[in-house]
Design an enzyme around this catalytic site. Structure first.
Site, PDB file in Angstrom:
ATOM      1  N   PRO A  94      40.265  17.535  63.887  1.00  0.00           N
ATOM      2  CA  PRO A  94      41.541  17.260  63.204  1.00  0.00           C
ATOM      3  C   PRO A  94      42.426  16.313  64.021  1.00  0.00           C
ATOM      4  O   PRO A  94      42.595  16.495  65.220  1.00  0.00           O
ATOM      5  CB  PRO A  94      42.196  18.643  63.101  1.00  0.00           C
ATOM      6  CG  PRO A  94      41.096  19.623  63.354  1.00  0.00           C
ATOM      7  CD  PRO A  94      40.114  18.936  64.236  1.00  0.00           C
ATOM      8  N   GLU A  95      42.943  15.292  63.350  1.00  0.00           N
ATOM      9  CA  GLU A  95      43.843  14.326  63.976  1.00  0.00           C
ATOM     10  C   GLU A  95      45.192  14.411  63.255  1.00  0.00           C
ATOM     11  O   GLU A  95      45.416  15.325  62.468  1.00  0.00           O
ATOM     12  CB  GLU A  95      43.239  12.917  63.880  1.00  0.00           C
ATOM     13  CG  GLU A  95      41.822  12.839  64.476  1.00  0.00           C
ATOM     14  CD  GLU A  95      41.198  11.452  64.384  1.00  0.00           C
ATOM     15  OE1 GLU A  95      41.945  10.464  64.304  1.00  0.00           O
ATOM     16  OE2 GLU A  95      39.962  11.360  64.376  1.00  0.00           O
TER      17      GLU A  95
END
Ligand code: ZN
Length: 278
Positions: A2-3
């Site tokens: 996840p960014e």
């Protein structure tokens, strides 16, 4: 992993649900995701209310009544979900029973994520070490060019360093570099002012459209309701080895450096300094 867009989507899902709820019970199923002893972690949370929740870089930051914050970093495969049907979670590591509504569950198949309760001053130190938020007004093309000019790191590695710019990971670094027409291995300081401006615009465009699409799900990512994001089909180069470039039809090239996969179009992103002004 996840960014910024994925974490932002999770936070937006938690925002109408979490503030005002009291943490009644904490059950730690896998203490290796905690950055402090399980007993200490639970003691600092039990009976506190969630007052607010926001994102900083790739971190979910939940402010607690009586001071302090719960900071959640999702690592490779973490999920923070509010789900009534717990069959939706496959590898729960920490479960929070709240005063109302479904429990908050930290679920993580690979368990590289981290949860930590900190006081305000500890968080302020951590926060200060992170680079600017790329979608905020503190991230400017001029500032980016000045920062780049001080580093010989390959530009892709530079973008992954959370102290330089917060929230960009490998997917969006590759995507933004493609959009800007810059090869991932170009030394940061080799970028001209014009290229830095192009990269600045590409980073913001890439991230904000991924936020609009509720994040990229390649495998593990889910939002706070357990729903996958819609951005994977919009990726231009990431994960598209040997597929035609959407701009020029040249085959996209995958290679590895700095222990991470890089994807680029050899035609649109020349290895040498680009002479184009487009
Ligand atoms: Zn191309």
């Amino acid at each position: 992993m996840p960014e910024l867009p994925e974490v932002e989507t999770i936070v937006r899902g938690l925002l109408p649900m979490l503030p005002g709820k009291t943490i009644e019970r904490i059950r730690v199923l896998h203490s290796d995701v905690l950055r402090q002893p399980s007993r200490d972690f639970s003691a600092r949370l039990k009976g506190r209310d969630f007052e607010a929740v926001h994102r900083r870089g790739k971190n979910i930051v939940a402010r607690l009544s009586g001071g302090g914050v719960l900071v959640v970093n999702l690592g490779m495969s973490g999920r923070l979900v509010l789900v009534r049907d717990e069959a939706q979670t496959t590898h729960p590591a920490v479960r929070f029973t709240l005063s109302a509504g479904p429990p908050l569950i930290y679920d993580d198949v690979r368990r590289f994520g981290a949860l930590e309760v900190m006081d305000e001053s500890e968080w302020a130190v951590r926060d200060h070490r992170l680079g600017p938020e790329p979608l905020s007004s503190s991230f400017t093309a001029r500032g980016l060019h000045a920062d780049l000019s001080r580093s010989v790191s390959p530009i892709r590695s530079w973008l992954l360093d959370q102290r330089r710019v917060a929230g960009v990971g490998n997917i969006y670094a590759n995507e933004a570099l493609h959009l800007a027409g810059i090869h991932p291995q170009r030394p940061a300081k080799s970028l001209s002012e014009h290229e830095a401006r192009r990269l600045h615009r590409a980073i913001r465009r890439t991230l904000s459209s991924a936020v609009d699409n509720r994040g990229t799900t390649l495998r593990d990512y889910r939002d706070s309701s357990g729903i996958p994001g819609n951005n994977a089909s919009k990726l231009l180069v990431y994960g598209r080895d040997q597929e035609p470039c959407s701009h020029c039809s040249t085959r996209i090239h995958r290679f590895v450096f700095g222990n991470r996969a890089a994807f680029c179009c050899p035609n649109c992103q020349p290895v040498g300094v680009s002479s184009s002004n487009g």
